[in-house]
Scaffold this active site. Sequence first.
Site, PDB file in Angstrom:
ATOM      1  N   SER A  73       0.817  -1.214   0.000  1.00  0.00           N
ATOM      2  CA  SER A  73       0.000   0.000   0.000  1.00  0.00           C
ATOM      3  C   SER A  73       0.854   1.269   0.000  1.00  0.00           C
ATOM      4  O   SER A  73       1.582   1.518  -0.941  1.00  0.00           O
ATOM      5  CB  SER A  73      -0.951  -0.049   1.183  1.00  0.00           C
ATOM      6  OG  SER A  73      -1.813   1.046   1.185  1.00  0.00           O
ATOM      7  N   ASP A 106      -2.586   6.568  -3.054  1.00  0.00           N
ATOM      8  CA  ASP A 106      -1.491   5.884  -2.355  1.00  0.00           C
ATOM      9  C   ASP A 106      -0.916   4.821  -3.305  1.00  0.00           C
ATOM     10  O   ASP A 106      -1.366   4.682  -4.450  1.00  0.00           O
ATOM     11  CB  ASP A 106      -1.973   5.297  -1.026  1.00  0.00           C
ATOM     12  CG  ASP A 106      -2.884   4.106  -1.194  1.00  0.00           C
ATOM     13  OD1 ASP A 106      -3.700   4.109  -2.133  1.00  0.00           O
ATOM     14  OD2 ASP A 106      -2.789   3.145  -0.402  1.00  0.00           O
ATOM     15  N   ASP A 113      -1.077   1.634  -3.854  1.00  0.00           N
ATOM     16  CA  ASP A 113      -1.878   0.630  -4.555  1.00  0.00           C
ATOM     17  C   ASP A 113      -3.234   1.178  -4.970  1.00  0.00           C
ATOM     18  O   ASP A 113      -4.113   0.427  -5.402  1.00  0.00           O
ATOM     19  CB  ASP A 113      -2.011  -0.656  -3.719  1.00  0.00           C
ATOM     20  CG  ASP A 113      -2.753  -0.438  -2.407  1.00  0.00           C
ATOM     21  OD1 ASP A 113      -2.781   0.714  -1.925  1.00  0.00           O
ATOM     22  OD2 ASP A 113      -3.311  -1.414  -1.871  1.00  0.00           O
ATOM     23  N   ASP A 173      -5.951   2.469  -3.564  1.00  0.00           N
ATOM     24  CA  ASP A 173      -7.282   2.264  -2.983  1.00  0.00           C
ATOM     25  C   ASP A 173      -7.742   3.507  -2.217  1.00  0.00           C
ATOM     26  O   ASP A 173      -8.898   3.626  -1.871  1.00  0.00           O
ATOM     27  CB  ASP A 173      -7.367   0.987  -2.117  1.00  0.00           C
ATOM     28  CG  ASP A 173      -6.334   0.910  -1.013  1.00  0.00           C
ATOM     29  OD1 ASP A 173      -5.447   1.790  -0.936  1.00  0.00           O
ATOM     30  OD2 ASP A 173      -6.408  -0.051  -0.222  1.00  0.00           O
TER      31      ASP A 173
END
Length: 459
Positions: free
Chosen positions: A100, A243, A245, A247
């Site tokens: 992440s 961010d 990744d 999400d």
Amino acid sequence: MKALRRRLFGTNGIRGVVNETLTPKFALRIAEAIGTFFNGGEILLGYDGRTSSPALASAVASGLAATSCKVYVAGMAPTPAIQYAVKKHGFDGGVIITASHNPPEYNGIKVLGNDGVEISRKQEIEIEEIYFEERQKRAEWSRVGEIKELPGIIDDYIEAIKTHVNIERIKKKNFQVVVDPGNGVGALAAPRLLRELGCKVFTINANIDGTFPSRPSEPKPENLTDLAAVVKAVKADFGVAYDGDADRAIFVDENGTIHWGDRSFALIEKEFLKENPGETIVTPVSSSSLVKDIAEAYNGKVVWTRVGSVDVSHKMKEINAKLGGEENGGVFYGPHQPVRDGAMTTALILDILAKTGKKLSELLNELPKYFIEKDKVECPDELKEKALEMLYEELRKENLKFDTIDGAKIWFEDSSILVRPSGTEPIFRLYAEAKNRERTSELIREYREKLTEIIKKLA
Ligand code: MG
């Protein structure tokens, strides 16, 4: 013995520093445990843009196949795109290699159920038990699983998002948007989605680079000054940052003002409740009272959860809620999927701008204003539970209104404070919120003293 066992899964999957705690050998063995848990099903595997992700993904694919799972490799993609593909294709589960927003030396392993949502805490423990008790079921040679590629998941994901907004209304507005994926995989979906919605798209930091050379991967206001400057320079309607990744999404209005996630979420909540009165909104206790104010004003209900996106997703599934959100820029739009989704969140904001005809700054400034102050108090891990019990005791004596979902959230007329033991550090975190700055400082001071006093007594 079980109580002494180390947990592998944290708030969002397994995380570690590559080749220190998170080695390909570990990835292989945990993947064999995951494959055993899924009992040889069909598993989708995807990864983020980190330098170590392809190597770890190869190890995970081998481990899954060794336990007779059939592995479909989606390749590099945003986390929510992989989650969506698991549900759409009816896989038995999924694995994502991602850390992440963590610094570049980290990576991680997330496990998804057949609906694309991260598995429950209970299921995580089942996998840990298989791992520690070495109960991995390696298949005989003839039953080792196939490893195949599954192309096209990002196309499907973008098409799915578009079905939830008014495409024609958005296209007519010819919005100009600056996208900052922060060198993460968000670069693969959001710019395309926005172009397909008729926007003129400017990108910064859109070269995927696992060293994150441009800004730290977490879209915090202090990391987004470049984005804010570009939004102003090109006179864009807004800017959005993701961010690592993709999400989570954080927005910058047309004046270059960066808004923290609970404000953009409250705006989405407001417009959602106008069209869906009576619906329930799911949010962690760390969120702003804004979420509650909006729900009260627009005929909605709020269900508070523990801090963590997995808790929000599972609560949404349990009560069939359509909208959830976090202060860090995570918005969960149930009709698409009950998980955080940066590109979906961006599409919702575009839809709101097109529908209302207002500027993003106007819409956000119409929301109630709160002052927020954060602090922490040191406390050894072994005293945390006892300290919290004593705090509850005092609050009861004082006859205060408080929730015990995660720490203590204490409600006052026009303000609130959350006192919560950190899951990762030997500290208590304090988040105070009020309509004026003096009151927030007063709350922080009062509860810092109360907690310090309790910990001193216990030590
Ligand atoms: Mg993330």
